[in-house]
Design a protein around this motif. Sequence first.
Motif, PDB file in Angstrom:
ATOM      1  N   MET A 173      12.092   9.303  -6.164  1.00 22.10           N
ATOM      2  CA  MET A 173      12.072   9.148  -4.823  1.00 22.10           C
ATOM      3  C   MET A 173      10.808   8.217  -4.551  1.00 22.10           C
ATOM      4  N   SER A 174      11.122   7.271  -3.741  1.00 18.21           N
ATOM      5  CA  SER A 174       9.875   6.352  -3.333  1.00 18.21           C
ATOM      6  C   SER A 174      10.015   6.138  -1.658  1.00 18.21           C
ATOM      7  N   ALA A 175       8.901   6.269  -1.010  1.00 25.48           N
ATOM      8  CA  ALA A 175       8.778   5.761   0.434  1.00 25.48           C
ATOM      9  C   ALA A 175       8.345   4.268   0.387  1.00 25.48           C
ATOM     10  N   THR A 176       7.964   3.682  -0.697  1.00 21.40           N
ATOM     11  CA  THR A 176       7.268   2.344  -0.835  1.00 21.40           C
ATOM     12  C   THR A 176       8.252   1.324  -0.961  1.00 21.40           C
ATOM     13  N   PRO A 177       8.650   0.693  -0.128  1.00 19.97           N
ATOM     14  CA  PRO A 177       9.856  -0.379  -0.387  1.00 19.97           C
ATOM     15  C   PRO A 177       9.353  -1.333  -1.501  1.00 19.97           C
ATOM     16  N   ILE A 178       9.785  -1.563  -2.642  1.00 20.42           N
ATOM     17  CA  ILE A 178       9.505  -2.594  -3.476  1.00 20.42           C
ATOM     18  C   ILE A 178      10.229  -3.803  -3.546  1.00 20.42           C
ATOM     19  N   PRO A 179       9.424  -5.005  -3.584  1.00 17.20           N
ATOM     20  CA  PRO A 179      10.396  -6.317  -3.674  1.00 17.20           C
ATOM     21  C   PRO A 179      11.043  -6.213  -4.900  1.00 17.20           C
ATOM     22  N   ARG A 180      12.196  -6.848  -4.713  1.00 16.00           N
ATOM     23  CA  ARG A 180      13.213  -6.743  -5.397  1.00 16.00           C
ATOM     24  C   ARG A 180      12.973  -7.548  -7.032  1.00 16.00           C
ATOM     25  N   THR A 181      12.151  -8.773  -7.042  1.00 15.33           N
ATOM     26  CA  THR A 181      11.740  -9.161  -8.396  1.00 15.33           C
ATOM     27  C   THR A 181      10.890  -7.938  -9.133  1.00 15.33           C
ATOM     28  N   TYR A 182      10.171  -7.473  -8.340  1.00 15.36           N
ATOM     29  CA  TYR A 182       9.140  -6.613  -8.954  1.00 15.36           C
ATOM     30  C   TYR A 182       9.890  -5.411  -9.571  1.00 15.36           C
TER      31      TYR A 182
ATOM     32  N   ASP B  84       4.019  -9.038   1.771  1.00 15.91           N
ATOM     33  CA  ASP B  84       2.828  -8.446   1.054  1.00 15.91           C
ATOM     34  C   ASP B  84       2.869  -9.106  -0.355  1.00 15.91           C
ATOM     35  N   PHE B  85       3.825  -8.945  -1.068  1.00 14.56           N
ATOM     36  CA  PHE B  85       3.999  -9.406  -2.221  1.00 14.56           C
ATOM     37  C   PHE B  85       3.472 -10.783  -2.495  1.00 14.56           C
ATOM     38  N   LYS B  86       4.010 -11.550  -1.556  1.00 14.77           N
ATOM     39  CA  LYS B  86       3.699 -12.951  -1.621  1.00 14.77           C
ATOM     40  C   LYS B  86       2.173 -13.362  -1.452  1.00 14.77           C
ATOM     41  N   LEU B  87       1.696 -12.660  -0.540  1.00 13.04           N
ATOM     42  CA  LEU B  87       0.244 -12.798   0.068  1.00 13.04           C
ATOM     43  C   LEU B  87      -0.571 -12.112  -0.933  1.00 13.04           C
ATOM     44  N   ARG B  88      -0.380 -10.971  -1.203  1.00 12.81           N
ATOM     45  CA  ARG B  88      -1.440 -10.062  -1.970  1.00 12.81           C
ATOM     46  C   ARG B  88      -1.019  -9.699  -3.466  1.00 12.81           C
ATOM     47  N   GLY B  89      -0.085  -9.852  -3.869  1.00 12.16           N
ATOM     48  CA  GLY B  89       0.480  -9.069  -4.934  1.00 12.16           C
ATOM     49  C   GLY B  89       0.722  -7.608  -5.011  1.00 12.16           C
ATOM     50  N   HIS B  90       0.858  -7.063  -6.178  1.00 16.06           N
ATOM     51  CA  HIS B  90       1.388  -5.695  -6.052  1.00 16.06           C
ATOM     52  C   HIS B  90       0.187  -4.665  -5.796  1.00 16.06           C
ATOM     53  N   GLY B  91      -0.864  -5.077  -5.602  1.00 20.75           N
ATOM     54  CA  GLY B  91      -2.197  -4.308  -5.521  1.00 20.75           C
ATOM     55  C   GLY B  91      -2.032  -3.254  -4.363  1.00 20.75           C
ATOM     56  N   ASP B  92      -1.524  -3.651  -3.261  1.00 20.66           N
ATOM     57  CA  ASP B  92      -1.399  -2.577  -1.976  1.00 20.66           C
ATOM     58  C   ASP B  92      -0.091  -2.241  -1.773  1.00 20.66           C
ATOM     59  N   LEU B  93       0.832  -2.397  -2.769  1.00 18.35           N
ATOM     60  CA  LEU B  93       2.105  -1.558  -2.321  1.00 18.35           C
ATOM     61  C   LEU B  93       1.885  -0.242  -2.576  1.00 18.35           C
ATOM     62  N   PHE B  94       1.005   0.172  -3.220  1.00 14.86           N
ATOM     63  CA  PHE B  94       0.992   1.650  -3.504  1.00 14.86           C
ATOM     64  C   PHE B  94      -0.443   2.069  -3.315  1.00 14.86           C
ATOM     65  N   GLY B  95      -1.198   1.351  -2.147  1.00 16.27           N
ATOM     66  CA  GLY B  95      -2.466   2.067  -1.751  1.00 16.27           C
ATOM     67  C   GLY B  95      -3.460   0.960  -2.445  1.00 16.27           C
TER      68      GLY B  95
ATOM     69  N   MET C 193       0.891   2.493 -12.212  1.00 13.19           N
ATOM     70  CA  MET C 193       0.632   1.068 -11.882  1.00 13.19           C
ATOM     71  C   MET C 193      -1.067   0.809 -11.708  1.00 13.19           C
ATOM     72  N   THR C 194      -1.657   1.549 -12.550  1.00 18.47           N
ATOM     73  CA  THR C 194      -3.159   1.529 -12.622  1.00 18.47           C
ATOM     74  C   THR C 194      -3.438   0.451 -13.559  1.00 18.47           C
ATOM     75  N   PHE C 195      -3.722  -0.656 -13.260  1.00 24.12           N
ATOM     76  CA  PHE C 195      -4.367  -1.790 -14.184  1.00 24.12           C
ATOM     77  C   PHE C 195      -5.633  -2.127 -14.042  1.00 24.12           C
ATOM     78  N   LYS C 196      -6.203  -2.060 -15.181  1.00 21.35           N
ATOM     79  CA  LYS C 196      -7.684  -2.454 -15.135  1.00 21.35           C
ATOM     80  C   LYS C 196      -8.174  -4.023 -15.045  1.00 21.35           C
ATOM     81  N   ILE C 197      -7.164  -4.872 -15.480  1.00 21.00           N
ATOM     82  CA  ILE C 197      -7.669  -6.134 -15.589  1.00 21.00           C
ATOM     83  C   ILE C 197      -6.480  -7.341 -14.995  1.00 21.00           C
ATOM     84  N   ALA C 198      -5.205  -6.794 -15.320  1.00 23.71           N
ATOM     85  CA  ALA C 198      -3.776  -7.408 -14.915  1.00 23.71           C
ATOM     86  C   ALA C 198      -3.697  -7.158 -13.398  1.00 23.71           C
ATOM     87  N   ASN C 199      -2.857  -7.994 -12.841  1.00 23.43           N
ATOM     88  CA  ASN C 199      -2.443  -8.125 -11.441  1.00 23.43           C
ATOM     89  C   ASN C 199      -1.084  -8.720 -11.633  1.00 23.43           C
ATOM     90  N   ILE C 200      -0.104  -7.994 -10.932  1.00 21.42           N
ATOM     91  CA  ILE C 200       1.277  -8.470 -11.248  1.00 21.42           C
ATOM     92  C   ILE C 200       2.077  -9.805 -10.485  1.00 21.42           C
TER      93      ILE C 200
END
Length: 665
Positions: free
Chosen positions: A405-414, A601-612, A619-626
């Motif tokens: 279950m997730s209350a965080t809507p996720i962009p389709r491509t992602y 949000d995905f267009k503007l900032r990437g995945h970084g704030d989808l999950f806080g 989704m913890t990446f040290k150097i990558a950004n989706i």
Amino acid sequence: MAMLKDVKGIGPKSLALLNKLGIITIDDLVMHYPFRYEYLERTNLQEVGEEDKVIVDGKVESVPILMRFKAGLNKMNFRLISSSGVVGVSIFNRAFLKSSLEVGTNVIVIGKFDKKKNVITASDIKMGSLSSKVKIEPVYHVTQGLTNKNIATYINMALLQFGKEITDYIPEEYINKYSFVNKRLALNIVHNPPTTEKLKEAEYRLKYEELFSFMFKINYLKKQNKSNNKGIGRTIPREKVEKFIESLSFSLTDDQKKATEEILKDMESSSRMNRLLQGDVGSGKTIVSFIAMYSNYLSGMQSALMAPTEILAVQHYNNLKDILKNTKVNIALLTGSLLKKEKIEIYKGLENGEIDIVIGTHALIQDDVTYNNLGLVITDEQHRFGVNQRANLQNKGIKPDILYMSATPIPRTYALTIYGDMDTSIIKERPKGRKKIKTYVKKNSEIKEVLQLMLDELKKHHQVYVIAPLIEDNSETNDLASVCDLKDKMKLAFGEYYNIDVVHGKMASSAKELIMQEFVQGSIQILISTTVVEVGVDVPNATMMVIFDANKFGLSTLHQLRGRVGRGNSESSCILISDSDTERLTIMEKEDDGFKISEEDFKLRGHGDLFGTKQSGDMTFKIANIKDDYDILLRAREDSEEYLNCTTNINELKLKLINSINNNS
């Protein structure tokens, strides 16, 4: 195996401070990447304007003179021979540098230049000199007691001492295919960049490795699910389920009905369910999971629901107990804070089958927990659990059905990339009677109006959330509000009449749970917090959320935060305070569809704030950004699938990757 304390120069005090930053192992240390770089290029002092920032290198010409003032302040003056001639340098509160600034020493001075006085007031002094090329300086996240220079020194020492022991997770064939440098050299480059070009090459290589390793884990679990796809194929007495749904005090929305039907069909199928249930904030996905667990009970099997926090687990437990109060379902709550005696009783009940449904935190996957006939596993806010934690829970039963279950809507491509093999149920429709949360963007100059609006709600005996982006004041970001700063201001405005408290991610879990419980019970009227409240408890009496420095959050995070209010019958509002980026924020005033917001949000900032602000689990990446590295992700996905499916190369590296999943590393 070498440990962090084995790195030369790291003593007990430094070790504790590094641990505070989340650096526990040598791998953590060498992969504590710079969050930005300073590009230092020599300034011609003849060409700068008044008060311009300057970067000048040269040799110390005179012995520094140190002057001390009251209150512990000090000032140091010396002359510098630079390419622009001799110039005076003044720097405040850097007395510790005096011994390093011997005559003839090469230094780089950064500061502001006063042409009339021919003096640079320095903000920083670095040892060394600038070549004709740009000097690239890494800047790290630090904590009080650890400087940028400390961290850089420890990282370079670790690479020197133990660089050969660092595991490279890119298979040799892909290293050759893309002409990657070895991992040790790539790490050396990102921490000591010689040129921009070399830095980009090293970053690409490390991003690819991180995403390859992540996608290998995802693809491995997908493959395991498919190869072990034979499910339970239970018989569900549909008429009893329908009777239960009719007995609810509210009617299901069409989206809830559709999602319920999809889940029940999966559970009746002979194939194992592997479904993601996405529900926008306040859409009522939890009741769908409750119906699934009740249906599983009717077919004679146990269910387990894992929540990311104890307080959320308690909320689910109380709600389910209330909804199933007229049934014979035996429900248990299993969390880390229970007494050992209580845990043992629950372990017995799960093993002998007396307990039908268990709700809890990661305590559900401890070694001591054995299930009698686990048929359904549900993970709430699944992105907050790692791949390994989810795998451990589903392995507790004999091929149980899995519902995420997730209350965080996720962009389709992602979603297609990360959850490509999952069936997905989506709940967009809001339950009848759920009111839209009014959202306003305000400037800091309008704070009196905001305080008045807060007072209006408090006078109605309602409660208010106040959100800050930081926990404590940070000299590098002192323009941002902090939880501590806001607590002082709120106490000044309301402290005489209302109870105010704070909660944030660095607090002990028990302390957070206690404060949240007091807020739920109404003994705290204003709760000041970071984004830890983004996903959590329902407080029907909380009718207002005020978010400071809203421009620092992604739209999806703001949407999640906003969803904490409006849980009761009263009209609710969300106020976004920001002096910048207001055009982006006005989307929140107009839009309340989380899926549309997440795409934006995905267009503007990437995945970084989808999950806080800081992701956890998968989704913890040290150097990558989706968003920025989506092309690398797609390539890593393709390569990891190819590597996983190649049966001829069962080598040491592949086993390491698989073991890192199975061993919950």
